[in-house]
Design an enzyme around this catalytic site. Sequence first.
Site, PDB file in Angstrom:
ATOM      1  CB  SER A  47      -0.919   0.019   1.223  1.00  0.00           C
ATOM      2  OG  SER A  47      -1.812  -1.062   1.196  1.00  0.00           O
ATOM      3  NE  ARG A  57       1.839   9.101 -13.485  1.00  0.00           N
ATOM      4  CZ  ARG A  57       3.024   8.816 -13.993  1.00  0.00           C
ATOM      5  NH1 ARG A  57       4.070   9.603 -13.755  1.00  0.00           N
ATOM      6  NH2 ARG A  57       3.189   7.753 -14.751  1.00  0.00           N
ATOM      7  N   GLY A  87      -5.300  -0.926   4.227  1.00  0.00           N
ATOM      8  CA  GLY A  87      -6.420  -1.856   4.106  1.00  0.00           C
ATOM      9  C   GLY A  87      -7.137  -2.034   5.425  1.00  0.00           C
ATOM     10  CB  SER A  88      -6.033  -3.367   8.655  1.00  0.00           C
ATOM     11  OG  SER A  88      -4.913  -2.559   9.032  1.00  0.00           O
ATOM     12  N   GLY A  89      -6.611  -0.217   8.286  1.00  0.00           N
ATOM     13  CA  GLY A  89      -6.802   1.002   9.063  1.00  0.00           C
ATOM     14  C   GLY A  89      -6.309   0.865  10.482  1.00  0.00           C
ATOM     15  CD  GLU A  90      -7.732  -0.774  13.794  1.00  0.00           C
ATOM     16  OE1 GLU A  90      -6.938  -0.336  14.658  1.00  0.00           O
ATOM     17  OE2 GLU A  90      -8.933  -0.457  13.763  1.00  0.00           O
ATOM     18  CB  THR A  91      -0.727  -0.265   9.780  1.00  0.00           C
ATOM     19  OG1 THR A  91      -1.345  -1.149   8.837  1.00  0.00           O
ATOM     20  CG2 THR A  91       0.779  -0.463   9.785  1.00  0.00           C
ATOM     21  CB  SER A 149      -3.077  -9.044  -4.295  1.00  0.00           C
ATOM     22  OG  SER A 149      -1.872  -9.598  -3.836  1.00  0.00           O
ATOM     23  CD  GLU A 152      -1.338  -5.035  -1.241  1.00  0.00           C
ATOM     24  OE1 GLU A 152      -1.143  -5.244  -0.043  1.00  0.00           O
ATOM     25  OE2 GLU A 152      -1.064  -5.881  -2.131  1.00  0.00           O
ATOM     26  CG  ASP A 160      -2.598   5.620 -12.145  1.00  0.00           C
ATOM     27  OD1 ASP A 160      -1.816   6.382 -11.538  1.00  0.00           O
ATOM     28  OD2 ASP A 160      -2.216   4.576 -12.710  1.00  0.00           O
TER      29      ASP A 160
END
Length: 185
Positions: A47, A57, A87-91, A149, A152, A160
């Site tokens: 991510s 960009r 993805g989890s919002g918990e890292t 995956s 991501e 984009d």
Amino acid sequence: MQTTQYLSVILNELHQTVGLINDQEVEEFVDGIMQVRKIFVAGAGRSGFMIKSFAMRMMHIGLEAYAVGETITPRLEKEDLLIIASGSGETKSLVSMAKKAKDIEAKLSLVTINPESTIGKLAKPIVKLPGSPKEKEKSQYETIQPMASLFEQTLLLLFDSVILKLMEKKRLNSSTMFTRHANLE
């Protein structure tokens, strides 16, 4: 299954994700980017790679964008925007960044599978993407792909698409962007 058949399945999964993304959330996300002077991005693992490509960009279209943790990244200040992809919002490291951003009154956006997460409770706007977290048994979304995956890949394509929308709003084209592309080779 042949490798190209896997590719076909992956592309089909990505195609299905488009209909599951809320247009209003994405438009609010784009508007938030347009309203600030400095934009910071953060993510972990794959991510993190996807969101760093987004920062690149944004720089190409003339926005002041930085990846958290790089040696040339300035400090986040009040009214700047921190965009987190998780993805989890918990890292844990990203939760810590989100809390610090809120403490200094920076704006915080999140792109995630889990809007109800710790970071999700701090962020606005939130763009919810379909996908499966690393722990597949916690997912309601079916994918043949390993770990996160699909999330991501969808991140990269969404970012984009956001760039295209920002180009439209700023009345830019690829030729204009190319003037900001590295030319030291």
